[in-house]
Design a protein around this motif. Sequence first.
Motif, PDB file in Angstrom:
ATOM      1  N   GLN A  68      -6.461  16.288 -19.193  1.00 45.17           N
ATOM      2  CA  GLN A  68      -5.641  15.428 -18.346  1.00 45.17           C
ATOM      3  C   GLN A  68      -5.181  14.183 -19.101  1.00 45.17           C
ATOM      4  OE1 GLN A  68      -4.647  15.965 -14.896  1.00 45.17           O
ATOM      5  NE2 GLN A  68      -3.259  14.377 -15.636  1.00 45.17           N
ATOM      6  N   ARG A  69      -6.069  13.602 -19.886  1.00 43.32           N
ATOM      7  CA  ARG A  69      -5.680  12.399 -20.620  1.00 43.32           C
ATOM      8  C   ARG A  69      -4.621  12.709 -21.668  1.00 43.32           C
ATOM      9  NH1 ARG A  69      -9.398   7.592 -23.285  1.00 43.32           N
ATOM     10  NH2 ARG A  69      -7.645   6.466 -24.211  1.00 43.32           N
ATOM     11  N   ARG A  70      -4.768  13.832 -22.385  1.00 41.51           N
ATOM     12  CA  ARG A  70      -3.764  14.176 -23.390  1.00 41.51           C
ATOM     13  C   ARG A  70      -2.427  14.464 -22.722  1.00 41.51           C
ATOM     14  NH1 ARG A  70      -7.256  12.426 -25.937  1.00 41.51           N
ATOM     15  NH2 ARG A  70      -5.828  10.708 -25.523  1.00 41.51           N
ATOM     16  N   TYR A  71      -2.471  15.101 -21.567  1.00 46.52           N
ATOM     17  CA  TYR A  71      -1.237  15.341 -20.803  1.00 46.52           C
ATOM     18  C   TYR A  71      -0.594  14.015 -20.418  1.00 46.52           C
ATOM     19  CZ  TYR A  71       1.713  16.291 -16.786  1.00 46.52           C
ATOM     20  OH  TYR A  71       2.769  16.322 -15.915  1.00 46.52           O
ATOM     21  N   ASP A  72      -1.397  13.101 -19.874  1.00 46.90           N
ATOM     22  CA  ASP A  72      -0.857  11.810 -19.440  1.00 46.90           C
ATOM     23  C   ASP A  72      -0.337  10.990 -20.610  1.00 46.90           C
ATOM     24  OD1 ASP A  72      -1.350  12.281 -16.758  1.00 46.90           O
ATOM     25  OD2 ASP A  72      -3.341  11.387 -16.806  1.00 46.90           O
ATOM     26  N   ASP A  73      -1.064  11.002 -21.730  1.00 40.56           N
ATOM     27  CA  ASP A  73      -0.617  10.256 -22.906  1.00 40.56           C
ATOM     28  C   ASP A  73       0.762  10.728 -23.356  1.00 40.56           C
ATOM     29  OD1 ASP A  73      -2.989   8.887 -22.871  1.00 40.56           O
ATOM     30  OD2 ASP A  73      -3.819   9.801 -24.666  1.00 40.56           O
ATOM     31  N   THR A  74       0.920  12.052 -23.438  1.00 38.73           N
ATOM     32  CA  THR A  74       2.196  12.609 -23.897  1.00 38.73           C
ATOM     33  C   THR A  74       3.322  12.255 -22.937  1.00 38.73           C
ATOM     34  OG1 THR A  74       1.045  14.458 -24.947  1.00 38.73           O
ATOM     35  CG2 THR A  74       3.398  14.733 -24.521  1.00 38.73           C
ATOM     36  N   THR A  75       3.069  12.412 -21.637  1.00 40.71           N
ATOM     37  CA  THR A  75       4.095  12.125 -20.641  1.00 40.71           C
ATOM     38  C   THR A  75       4.472  10.648 -20.639  1.00 40.71           C
ATOM     39  OG1 THR A  75       3.184  13.913 -19.289  1.00 40.71           O
ATOM     40  CG2 THR A  75       4.723  12.414 -18.218  1.00 40.71           C
ATOM     41  N   SER A 266      -5.301   9.244 -15.420  1.00 38.15           N
ATOM     42  CA  SER A 266      -6.144   8.822 -16.538  1.00 38.15           C
ATOM     43  C   SER A 266      -6.280   7.311 -16.634  1.00 38.15           C
ATOM     44  CB  SER A 266      -5.563   9.362 -17.860  1.00 38.15           C
ATOM     45  OG  SER A 266      -5.555  10.766 -17.864  1.00 38.15           O
ATOM     46  N   TYR A 267      -5.284   6.577 -16.100  1.00 38.04           N
ATOM     47  CA  TYR A 267      -5.282   5.123 -16.226  1.00 38.04           C
ATOM     48  C   TYR A 267      -4.985   4.476 -14.867  1.00 38.04           C
ATOM     49  CZ  TYR A 267      -4.620   6.684 -21.042  1.00 38.04           C
ATOM     50  OH  TYR A 267      -4.744   7.316 -22.246  1.00 38.04           O
ATOM     51  N   PRO A 268      -5.933   4.609 -13.923  1.00 40.06           N
ATOM     52  CA  PRO A 268      -5.686   4.078 -12.572  1.00 40.06           C
ATOM     53  C   PRO A 268      -5.488   2.567 -12.547  1.00 40.06           C
ATOM     54  CG  PRO A 268      -7.980   4.723 -12.850  1.00 40.06           C
ATOM     55  CD  PRO A 268      -7.250   5.250 -14.035  1.00 40.06           C
ATOM     56  N   GLN A 269      -5.996   1.843 -13.542  1.00 40.74           N
ATOM     57  CA  GLN A 269      -5.834   0.390 -13.607  1.00 40.74           C
ATOM     58  C   GLN A 269      -4.693  -0.011 -14.536  1.00 40.74           C
ATOM     59  OE1 GLN A 269      -7.713  -1.261 -11.451  1.00 40.74           O
ATOM     60  NE2 GLN A 269      -8.670   0.723 -10.958  1.00 40.74           N
ATOM     61  N   LYS A 275      -2.782   2.053 -27.086  1.00 42.63           N
ATOM     62  CA  LYS A 275      -4.022   2.822 -27.036  1.00 42.63           C
ATOM     63  C   LYS A 275      -3.815   4.265 -26.566  1.00 42.63           C
ATOM     64  CE  LYS A 275      -7.065  -1.162 -26.405  1.00 42.63           C
ATOM     65  NZ  LYS A 275      -8.091  -1.814 -25.549  1.00 42.63           N
ATOM     66  N   LEU A 276      -2.563   4.667 -26.351  1.00 44.68           N
ATOM     67  CA  LEU A 276      -2.308   6.032 -25.939  1.00 44.68           C
ATOM     68  C   LEU A 276      -2.535   6.978 -27.120  1.00 44.68           C
ATOM     69  CD1 LEU A 276       0.936   5.686 -23.776  1.00 44.68           C
ATOM     70  CD2 LEU A 276      -1.422   5.837 -22.987  1.00 44.68           C
ATOM     71  N   GLY A 277      -3.076   8.152 -26.810  1.00 43.59           N
ATOM     72  CA  GLY A 277      -3.300   9.157 -27.841  1.00 43.59           C
ATOM     73  C   GLY A 277      -4.660   9.016 -28.488  1.00 43.59           C
ATOM     74  N   PRO A 278      -5.181  10.113 -29.049  1.00 40.07           N
ATOM     75  CA  PRO A 278      -6.478  10.048 -29.732  1.00 40.07           C
ATOM     76  C   PRO A 278      -6.361   9.167 -30.971  1.00 40.07           C
ATOM     77  CG  PRO A 278      -5.421  12.159 -30.121  1.00 40.07           C
ATOM     78  CD  PRO A 278      -4.603  11.474 -29.083  1.00 40.07           C
ATOM     79  N   PRO A 279      -7.333   8.284 -31.208  1.00 40.58           N
ATOM     80  CA  PRO A 279      -7.246   7.362 -32.349  1.00 40.58           C
ATOM     81  C   PRO A 279      -7.410   8.023 -33.699  1.00 40.58           C
ATOM     82  CG  PRO A 279      -9.361   7.119 -31.246  1.00 40.58           C
ATOM     83  CD  PRO A 279      -8.534   8.041 -30.403  1.00 40.58           C
ATOM     84  N   THR A 280      -8.158   9.141 -33.755  1.00 36.21           N
ATOM     85  CA  THR A 280      -8.385   9.830 -35.014  1.00 36.21           C
ATOM     86  C   THR A 280      -8.237  11.313 -34.809  1.00 36.21           C
ATOM     87  OG1 THR A 280     -10.776   9.945 -34.576  1.00 36.21           O
ATOM     88  CG2 THR A 280      -9.983   8.064 -35.861  1.00 36.21           C
ATOM     89  N   ARG A 281      -8.190  12.062 -35.896  1.00 34.80           N
ATOM     90  CA  ARG A 281      -8.068  13.507 -35.806  1.00 34.80           C
ATOM     91  C   ARG A 281      -9.353  14.106 -35.277  1.00 34.80           C
ATOM     92  NH1 ARG A 281      -6.370  17.182 -40.891  1.00 34.80           N
ATOM     93  NH2 ARG A 281      -4.798  15.515 -40.992  1.00 34.80           N
ATOM     94  N   TYR A 282      -9.191  15.077 -34.370  1.00 37.70           N
ATOM     95  CA  TYR A 282     -10.350  15.789 -33.820  1.00 37.70           C
ATOM     96  C   TYR A 282     -10.422  17.183 -34.453  1.00 37.70           C
ATOM     97  CZ  TYR A 282     -10.768  12.242 -30.214  1.00 37.70           C
ATOM     98  OH  TYR A 282     -10.939  11.060 -29.543  1.00 37.70           O
ATOM     99  N   HIS A 283     -11.634  17.661 -34.682  1.00 34.34           N
ATOM    100  CA  HIS A 283     -11.829  19.006 -35.236  1.00 34.34           C
ATOM    101  C   HIS A 283     -12.673  19.816 -34.268  1.00 34.34           C
ATOM    102  CE1 HIS A 283     -10.125  18.032 -39.179  1.00 34.34           C
ATOM    103  NE2 HIS A 283     -10.773  16.883 -39.112  1.00 34.34           N
TER     104      HIS A 283
END
Length: 283
Positions: A68-75, A266-269, A275-283
């Motif tokens: 959900q957060r990745r969806y919201d960040d992209t949108t 993801s960001y009700p407040q 700060k949108l998007g993952p800060p580092t690469r995930y594996h």
Amino acid sequence: MANRFDVYHQIMQLDPKEDCQEIVFLEGSYEYPWLIKKSLEFALFRTYGVPKSSRLLDKAGQFRRHGQRRYDDTTLLISEITENGYDSKRGLQAIRIMNRLHGQYDISNGEMLYVLSTFIYEPIRWNKKYGWRKPTHHENLASYYFWVEVGKRMNIKDIPDTYEAFEQYNIDYEREHFAFDPANRRIADATIEIMQSWYPSFLSPLVREGIYTMVDEPLREAFGFPKGNAFLGAVVQIGLKVAAKIIRYMPPRNEPYSYTKMPNRSYPQGYELEKLGPPTRYH
């Protein structure tokens, strides 16, 4: 706006190239905001039919852990650009964030070109089918020029120099690169699960089946989806077209719809753009 066609007449007086930022804003904030939002969601959904792209997303694991957060960040990032313009402070910041995120991965220029093309042509195709009025070539050109400029700011190379050539690139790329891969299915299923979570649990099977009916045959095969229920598909199509007829005779919107100012799961407040998007690469 006093008349349902006031925004349309305003758009037609603007230049599709020089005023493309204003035209895109008027379309997305006044004319058909819901339809454009949904069509852009589906534009991203289509990109998961390309195995190389979906494998990268699958390996990163973000859709499984933080869907959900990745969806919201992209949108939100896309909305910052379309609502404020690519030359605005927030639009430029959103583009810089996307460049930073994409720079963490091995994404070819061809893949980036394809994703960019979906942002132009998928909303146009949806508007032709389900819009309360048909989009004009004038508006379609504005969308092309808008996203071409975004692409340039994302350092995407070899962008076709006409609307028609870029549309053909979109068609040819899907014909060449859509193919089934287990990663396609995992990312598609993860995305559907996000959409199912927006509705009461008893509607989940209906939501999934409804999405199956909206997927064309090449994409269905790339995902390994079953064929959608024909009756439900007809109901969905009729429902969207009836909704378009109703909207046509509703009073025009007098205030712009702004997704970036709406309550967000993801960001009700509220959110901080940087700060949108993952800060580092995930594996």
